[in-house]
Design a protein around this motif. Structure first.
Motif, PDB file in Angstrom:
ATOM      1  N   GLY A  86       1.096  -0.664  -0.088  1.00 39.39           N
ATOM      2  CA  GLY A  86      -0.436   0.269   0.237  1.00 39.39           C
ATOM      3  C   GLY A  86       0.327   1.440   0.318  1.00 39.39           C
ATOM      4  N   VAL A  87       0.207   2.259  -0.251  1.00 40.25           N
ATOM      5  CA  VAL A  87       1.053   3.806  -1.244  1.00 40.25           C
ATOM      6  C   VAL A  87       1.398   3.957   1.240  1.00 40.25           C
ATOM      7  N   PRO A  88       2.153   4.923   1.170  1.00 41.60           N
ATOM      8  CA  PRO A  88       3.048   5.711   1.979  1.00 41.60           C
ATOM      9  C   PRO A  88       1.628   6.236   2.922  1.00 41.60           C
ATOM     10  N   GLY A  89       1.101   5.753   4.293  1.00 39.73           N
ATOM     11  CA  GLY A  89       0.097   6.703   4.447  1.00 39.73           C
ATOM     12  C   GLY A  89      -1.201   5.557   4.825  1.00 39.73           C
ATOM     13  N   ALA A  90      -1.246   4.952   3.514  1.00 39.66           N
ATOM     14  CA  ALA A  90      -2.451   4.010   3.599  1.00 39.66           C
ATOM     15  C   ALA A  90      -2.740   2.875   5.026  1.00 39.66           C
ATOM     16  N   GLY A  91      -1.842   3.634   5.813  1.00 40.78           N
ATOM     17  CA  GLY A  91      -1.891   2.565   7.158  1.00 40.78           C
ATOM     18  C   GLY A  91      -1.787   1.110   7.134  1.00 40.78           C
ATOM     19  N   LYS A  92      -0.546   1.269   6.533  1.00 45.84           N
ATOM     20  CA  LYS A  92      -0.272  -0.777   6.810  1.00 45.84           C
ATOM     21  C   LYS A  92       0.334  -0.705   8.063  1.00 45.84           C
ATOM     22  N   SER A  93       1.719   0.207   8.930  1.00 48.40           N
ATOM     23  CA  SER A  93       2.028  -0.801  10.051  1.00 48.40           C
ATOM     24  C   SER A  93       0.723  -0.386  11.062  1.00 48.40           C
ATOM     25  N   THR A  94      -0.149   1.341  11.359  1.00 46.77           N
ATOM     26  CA  THR A  94      -0.938   1.067  11.831  1.00 46.77           C
ATOM     27  C   THR A  94      -2.158  -1.232  11.479  1.00 46.77           C
ATOM     28  N   PHE A  95      -2.204  -1.249  10.594  1.00 45.54           N
ATOM     29  CA  PHE A  95      -3.686  -2.527  10.159  1.00 45.54           C
ATOM     30  C   PHE A  95      -2.711  -3.382  10.996  1.00 45.54           C
ATOM     31  N   THR A 131       7.848   3.035  16.658  1.00 45.37           N
ATOM     32  CA  THR A 131       7.231   3.720  16.816  1.00 45.37           C
ATOM     33  C   THR A 131       5.491   3.740  16.624  1.00 45.37           C
ATOM     34  N   ARG A 132       4.976   3.158  14.912  1.00 51.76           N
ATOM     35  CA  ARG A 132       3.722   3.033  14.997  1.00 51.76           C
ATOM     36  C   ARG A 132       3.019   1.464  15.882  1.00 51.76           C
ATOM     37  N   MET A 133       3.807   0.723  15.700  1.00 54.95           N
ATOM     38  CA  MET A 133       4.011  -0.747  16.463  1.00 54.95           C
ATOM     39  C   MET A 133       3.828  -0.994  17.544  1.00 54.95           C
ATOM     40  N   VAL A 177       4.956  -9.749   5.820  1.00 56.80           N
ATOM     41  CA  VAL A 177       5.892  -8.957   4.823  1.00 56.80           C
ATOM     42  C   VAL A 177       5.345  -7.322   4.348  1.00 56.80           C
ATOM     43  N   GLU A 178       5.449  -6.545   5.013  1.00 57.97           N
ATOM     44  CA  GLU A 178       5.187  -4.802   5.001  1.00 57.97           C
ATOM     45  C   GLU A 178       6.220  -4.420   3.207  1.00 57.97           C
ATOM     46  N   THR A 179       5.467  -4.128   2.585  1.00 59.06           N
ATOM     47  CA  THR A 179       5.933  -3.597   1.272  1.00 59.06           C
ATOM     48  C   THR A 179       5.619  -2.128   0.909  1.00 59.06           C
ATOM     49  N   ILE A 224     -10.119  -1.559   1.479  1.00 62.66           N
ATOM     50  CA  ILE A 224     -10.018  -0.089   2.213  1.00 62.66           C
ATOM     51  C   ILE A 224      -9.778   0.420   3.490  1.00 62.66           C
ATOM     52  N   ASN A 225      -9.260   1.131   3.996  1.00 63.39           N
ATOM     53  CA  ASN A 225      -8.555   1.570   5.373  1.00 63.39           C
ATOM     54  C   ASN A 225      -9.429   2.753   5.340  1.00 63.39           C
ATOM     55  N   LYS A 226      -9.143   3.015   6.541  1.00 61.85           N
ATOM     56  CA  LYS A 226      -9.771   4.153   7.185  1.00 61.85           C
ATOM     57  C   LYS A 226     -11.577   4.162   7.332  1.00 61.85           C
ATOM     58  N   ALA A 227     -12.156   3.139   7.283  1.00 62.45           N
ATOM     59  CA  ALA A 227     -13.134   3.506   7.012  1.00 62.45           C
ATOM     60  C   ALA A 227     -13.768   3.699   8.761  1.00 62.45           C
ATOM     61  N   ASP A 228     -13.655   5.177   8.466  1.00 62.77           N
ATOM     62  CA  ASP A 228     -14.574   5.370   9.753  1.00 62.77           C
ATOM     63  C   ASP A 228     -13.991   7.441   9.411  1.00 62.77           C
ATOM     64  N   GLY A 229     -15.073   7.464  10.854  1.00 59.62           N
ATOM     65  CA  GLY A 229     -15.306   9.161  11.003  1.00 59.62           C
ATOM     66  C   GLY A 229     -15.812   9.682   9.306  1.00 59.62           C
ATOM     67  N   ALA A 259     -14.269  -3.213   3.365  1.00 58.97           N
ATOM     68  CA  ALA A 259     -13.862  -2.091   3.780  1.00 58.97           C
ATOM     69  C   ALA A 259     -13.298  -1.731   5.439  1.00 58.97           C
ATOM     70  N   LEU A 260     -12.617  -1.383   5.814  1.00 53.81           N
ATOM     71  CA  LEU A 260     -12.161  -1.663   7.056  1.00 53.81           C
ATOM     72  C   LEU A 260     -11.459  -0.283   8.490  1.00 53.81           C
ATOM     73  N   SER A 261     -11.710  -0.593   9.249  1.00 55.03           N
ATOM     74  CA  SER A 261     -10.821   0.623   9.841  1.00 55.03           C
ATOM     75  C   SER A 261      -9.889  -0.170  10.859  1.00 55.03           C
ATOM     76  N   SER A 262      -8.828   0.143  10.759  1.00 58.11           N
ATOM     77  CA  SER A 262      -7.830  -0.534  11.204  1.00 58.11           C
ATOM     78  C   SER A 262      -7.751   0.257  13.028  1.00 58.11           C
ATOM     79  N   LEU A 263      -8.376   0.906  13.153  1.00 63.58           N
ATOM     80  CA  LEU A 263      -8.563   1.353  14.755  1.00 63.58           C
ATOM     81  C   LEU A 263      -9.344   0.293  15.743  1.00 63.58           C
TER      82      LEU A 263
HETATM   83  N1  LIG Z   1      -8.988   7.368  10.677  1.00 64.81           N
HETATM   84  C1  LIG Z   1      -8.453   6.057  10.811  1.00 64.81           C
HETATM   85  N2  LIG Z   1      -6.533   6.330  10.571  1.00 64.81           N
HETATM   86  C2  LIG Z   1      -6.853   4.710  10.278  1.00 64.81           C
HETATM   87  C3  LIG Z   1      -6.102   4.266   9.798  1.00 64.81           C
HETATM   88  N3  LIG Z   1      -5.460   3.627   9.541  1.00 64.81           N
HETATM   89  C4  LIG Z   1      -4.180   4.354  10.170  1.00 64.81           C
HETATM   90  N4  LIG Z   1      -4.234   5.887  10.020  1.00 64.81           N
HETATM   91  C5  LIG Z   1      -3.329   6.757  10.516  1.00 64.81           C
HETATM   92  O1  LIG Z   1      -2.707   6.993   8.955  1.00 64.81           O
HETATM   93  C6  LIG Z   1      -1.502   7.805   8.861  1.00 64.81           C
HETATM   94  C7  LIG Z   1      -0.962   6.715   8.525  1.00 64.81           C
HETATM   95  O2  LIG Z   1      -0.517   5.519   9.009  1.00 64.81           O
HETATM   96  P1  LIG Z   1       0.000   4.275   8.881  1.00 64.81           P
HETATM   97  O3  LIG Z   1       0.174   3.013   9.373  1.00 64.81           O
HETATM   98  O4  LIG Z   1       1.553   5.117   9.274  1.00 64.81           O
HETATM   99  O5  LIG Z   1       0.862   4.329   7.815  1.00 64.81           O
HETATM  100  P2  LIG Z   1       1.913   3.322   6.444  1.00 64.81           P
HETATM  101  O6  LIG Z   1       2.863   4.762   5.911  1.00 64.81           O
HETATM  102  O7  LIG Z   1       0.856   2.907   5.135  1.00 64.81           O
HETATM  103  O8  LIG Z   1       2.737   2.690   7.675  1.00 64.81           O
HETATM  104  C8  LIG Z   1      -1.138   7.431  11.119  1.00 64.81           C
HETATM  105  O9  LIG Z   1      -1.441   9.091  11.197  1.00 64.81           O
HETATM  106  C9  LIG Z   1      -2.835   6.421  11.198  1.00 64.81           C
HETATM  107  O10 LIG Z   1      -2.954   7.225  12.616  1.00 64.81           O
HETATM  108  C10 LIG Z   1      -7.327   4.052  10.013  1.00 64.81           C
HETATM  109  O11 LIG Z   1      -7.801   2.735   9.656  1.00 64.81           O
HETATM  110  N5  LIG Z   1      -8.490   5.115  10.513  1.00 64.81           N
END
Ligand SMILES: Nc1nc2c(ncn2[C@@H]2O[C@H](COP(=O)(O)OP(=O)(O)O)[C@@H](O)[C@H]2O)c(=O)[nH]1
Ligand SMILES: [Mg+2]
Length: 358
Positions: A86-95, A131-133, A177-179, A224-229, A259-263
């Motif tokens: 996934g692109v940077p910021g997609a939420g990989k580390s959070t997921f 730091t993200r995990m 494995v993340e990329t 599809i991440n960030k399915a919240d708010g 569609a998913l919220s990793s939170l």
């Molecule tokens: N609202 C929301 N924010 C998320 C979600 N997953 C990740 N984030 C936020 O998106 C930003 C990037 O996440 P990160 O895990 O670092 O993305 P990565 O670059 O793909 O590893 C962070 O500020 C996370 O807190 C989600 O499911 N919902």
């Protein structure tokens, strides 16, 4: 075939002072037997040490690393290998933090590895970033290792592939494995995992443009991440879009789109259930074995190509001939086919003389 046989290829041009360095480092390598035994015992520091050997550019370390991999081979293969792109910021580390934590709660041991051939380090963007995990990094049942460095993407990825084996031998049974989609990295990670997951941001209508060619064929699951708010509706729409798109592509494979919220831990649990279901199916149907067999062959071909490149680029005479042939092709003095023939003969010649010189 012994891997060491070819070490002189890299020794020649990549590490002119390798002799001194190797001598300096020699003492610091624990015996391979000891390291292997400790690794098989689940000793984390032995695992880290073995990975460092595999990742090293020093031929002596590489040889030790390769020997360890050879010895632990019978104890590998019993994990579920999951690739995440996934692109940077997609939420990989959070997921992955959520995914890993869910697995640990189920009694699994989780290793998180990364392939990042871009070489961009220390910018807070390091893949496998602890730091993200935060939750996972604290767990004794988890092992997080950032991407190895290196300038040949295939080389970087191969180290991660060997690291998977080391982690399995050390008792980790869920490997993530993340990329990021840089260059060929997705192909490499797809070629070392059992399930390849595309993590997407809720797109703004241009979903297909943001998708590299081939990724739809590679993905086994799309999230599809960030399915919240505020993004909830957008994410659901994107999920629907992808389900349709997969049909247009006429894909025969079943690729679940969610569609998913990793939170949300409950939603993560659902995804884990689904992944485990797929893993069971892959195992019982024999597809897992087929897929891994194909991967073995891919890495054989890939590693050989890589060695060939090293040889070609490491030989200044060949480099020179190749360059001047290219110029002659451009200026119309030779056909590409004749040029290839000429270069082939020069290659064979170099090969023969390098054999004699040993
Ligand atoms: N609202 C929301 N924010 C998320 C979600 N997953 C990740 N984030 C936020 O998106 C930003 C990037 O996440 P990160 O895990 O670092 O993305 P990565 O670059 O793909 O590893 C962070 O500020 C996370 O807190 C989600 O499911 N919902
Ligand atoms: Mg990240």
């Amino acid at each position: 075939l012994n891997k060491n046989d070819d070490s002189r290829v890299s020794r020649g041009h990549l590490h002119p002072r390798i002799g001194n360095q190797a001598a300096r480092y020699r003492k610091s390598i624990p015996p391979v037997e000891e390291l292997t035994a400790r690794l098989l015992d689940g000793d984390r520091s032995a695992l880290s040490r073995a990975i460092t050997l595999v990742e090293s550019t020093l031929p002596e370390h590489q040889a030790a690393g390769a020997e360890i991999v050879r010895r632990i081979l019978p104890y590998t293969g019993r994990s579920f290998r999951i690739g995440i792109t996934g692109v940077p910021g997609a939420g990989k580390s959070t997921f992955i933090d959520g995914l890993g934590t869910a697995y640990v709660r189920r009694g699994h041991r989780v290793a998180v590895l990364a392939v990042d051939p871009s070489g961009v380090r220390n910018k807070g963007s390091i893949l496998g970033d602890k730091t993200r995990m935060t939750r996972l990094a604290k767990s004794d049942a988890a092992f997080i290792r950032p991407s190895p460095s290196g300038n040949r993407p295939g080389g970087v990825a191969r180290k991660t592939r060997e690291t998977i084996l080391l982690c399995e031998a050390a008792g980790f049974d869920r490997i993530v494995v993340e990329t990021v989609g840089v260059g060929q990295s997705e192909i490499y990670v797809h070629s070392m995992t059992d399930l390849f997951v595309l993590l997407k941001l809720p797109g703004a209508g241009d979903e297909l443009q943001g998708i590299k060619r081939g990724i739809m064929e590679m993905a086994d699951m799309i999230l599809i991440n960030k399915a919240d708010g505020d993004l909830l509706d957008e994410a659901r729409r994107a999920a629907g879009f992808f389900r349709n798109a997969l049909q247009w592509f006429g894909s025969a494979r079943q690729v679940p789109v969610t569609a998913l919220s990793s939170l949300d831990p409950t939603q993560i649990e659902d995804v884990v259930n689904r992944m485990e279901e797929i893993y069971r199916r892959l195992k019982t149907s024999g597809e897992l074995k087929q897929r891994r067999d194909r991967q073995q062959i891919f890495w054989f071909d890939e590693t050989f190509r890589d060695k060939l490149d090293l040889f070609l680029n490491g030989d200044s005479r060949l480099r020179h001939i190749r360059q001047s042939l290219k110029e002659k092709i451009i200026s119309g003095k030779i056909t590409p086919f004749d040029a290839a023939e000429t270069f082939w003969n020069a290659f064979i010649e170099s090969l023969a003389s390098s054999r004699k010189g040993r």
